[in-house]
Design a protein around this motif. Sequence first.
Motif: not given
Length: 367
Positions: A132, A245, A248, A258
Amino acid sequence: MKRAICGAVAVMVLSACGGGDGASPAQMKQKQQGGGGAGGTTTLIGAGASFPRPIYDRWFAEYAKEHPVRVNYQAIGSGGGIRQVTEGTVDFGASDAPMSQEELAKAPGMVHLPTVMGAVTVAYNLPDLTQPLKLDGPALAGIFSGRIAKWNDPAIAALNPGVALPATDVIPVHRTDGSGTTYIFTEYLSAVSPEWKQTVGAGKSVNWPKGLGGKGNEGVTGQVKQAPGAVGYVELAYAREGGLSTASLRNSAGQFVQPTVEATAAAAENLGGLIQQHPDFRLSLVNLPGAATYPITAWTYLLVPPHLQDCGKARAMAGLVRWSLNDGAAYARELHYAPLPDAVRGPVLQKLSAITCGPAREPLGNG
């Protein structure tokens, strides 16, 4: 998920998923004046935000299984919902942004009823990235202002040490319609970036410095999915449904978080005092304190006139709202929304009970 939802409610909810007879909310209301429907069914007409559409579709379908109430809800954007309910062409509006003082001047006393809390995610399309992405407010403002043009920009690299960021062009994607999701996102950017606040600001529609446009959360999701290097802001349910996707984000406590139902719910831990200060619920939930809090959190509102002429419709709507905030809470979590905490749900139901209907201005009460 959406195809399954729409299939289940194609008959019950008419055009909420794009079906029905193609009538606008105003045309549907004209057809259903008086609240009547086949077999004693009450039909409610609503329009507005796309942010809560997945959970509203589910609530309306589940409620209709046990109650003679059907809802035609069209996700035309928060700006459209505010306009329609102000003009009286729908029974209720929906918005992720509270009505401004200027808007309230045209619709005095419009009741704001929060229904669920949700997260506005930063969704991106970087196929070669295996972990992430981490971003903070200033970097995000730089991306959507056009100042950060490559994904390996030093400002992003500093937040992602050891990550091989691609030299791909950054393609910001934003909403083209009057949008409560845009309001929430730009409100956050204004809170974390003085430069953004001064040059662009917050609103349901803003002059975007750069990027592609999409209509509704669906449109932004589609644009991000199609273009490598794209990044956009969409409600959590749309990001999960679209397989996108999500970044964060660094919150006010300095933690990267997240967007999850739990991180959205964490923002609610500090709402008790804020509700006392804002009994009309018109307050910001972005960048709230807490190590576990996701920073772009908001609730979404139903907008209901303080007095409804048709008591049949008014009581049908009140019953639907009460069920949604209580029995419907489990469905909210399934679809990536956080139910209202008790400290909020109670005052919301009290506000609902004070709405009046009919010539005698009867309060809806708790029944």
